[in-house]
Scaffold this active site. Sequence first.
Site, mmCIF file in Angstrom:
data_model
loop_
_atom_site.group_PDB
_atom_site.id
_atom_site.type_symbol
_atom_site.label_atom_id
_atom_site.label_comp_id
_atom_site.label_asym_id
_atom_site.label_seq_id
_atom_site.Cartn_x
_atom_site.Cartn_y
_atom_site.Cartn_z
ATOM 1 N N VAL A 177 26.861 63.744 57.247
ATOM 2 C CA VAL A 177 25.783 62.987 56.597
ATOM 3 C C VAL A 177 25.419 61.747 57.423
ATOM 4 C CG1 VAL A 177 26.205 63.830 54.268
ATOM 5 C CG2 VAL A 177 27.447 61.811 55.080
ATOM 6 N N CYS A 204 29.604 52.718 60.458
ATOM 7 C CA CYS A 204 28.866 52.791 59.186
ATOM 8 C C CYS A 204 29.791 52.547 57.995
ATOM 9 C CB CYS A 204 28.240 54.170 58.996
ATOM 10 S SG CYS A 204 27.047 54.649 60.225
ATOM 11 N N HIS A 239 20.507 55.833 65.207
ATOM 12 C CA HIS A 239 20.696 54.389 65.403
ATOM 13 C C HIS A 239 21.114 54.087 66.837
ATOM 14 C CE1 HIS A 239 20.836 53.693 61.104
ATOM 15 N NE2 HIS A 239 21.882 54.479 60.958
ATOM 16 N N ARG A 284 14.845 53.348 61.297
ATOM 17 C CA ARG A 284 15.327 52.492 60.214
ATOM 18 C C ARG A 284 15.255 50.994 60.516
ATOM 19 N NH1 ARG A 284 20.481 55.672 57.655
ATOM 20 N NH2 ARG A 284 19.409 57.627 57.271
#
Length: 186
Positions: A169, A175, A74, A46
Amino acid sequence: KQVEAMKRVLGSLNLNIVEMLDETATLDGGDVLFTGREFFVGLSRRTNQRGAEILADTFKDYAVSTVPVHDALHLKSFCSMAGPNLIAIGSSEAAQKALKTMQQMSDHRYDKLTVPDDPAANCIYLNIPSKGHVLLHRAPEEYPESAKVFEKLKDHMLIPIANTELEKVDGSLTCCSVLINKTSEL
């Protein structure tokens, strides 16, 4: 819609908003670790090199180093700041390899807090004037061995947070957070 909503909120706080206009650039907040003295940017599915370059151009007063991210979504899937100068890091090979890269890239030596579970290394450190060092971390019922490691931080107010549903998820504590330094103007 998420970007537009954040722009409205940040604009209402009179915060400076920098937009990445280069359509080849990608930069996800989960790949940006600010230590207070420098940025580490995870290069992942990402986030790419161009996104890291734009971050570096935006924050010229800080060093920006890139860290390859393997076997994780991440950079902050296995590390975060757990206090001033303290990096919480997971125990996996991928996490330890990333930490080694960060140590090689930095002129500063950070303390590290190694937890057995990579997802538990994603925590939120707050310095609240009336409370001192506050650390939001994953709940003991989710990661009992990692919670025991956090309990060794005697100078921190520890707040366990259950995150099982969001984790399904790929949601981590960071986040779900936007941290803003409160100033007298806010």
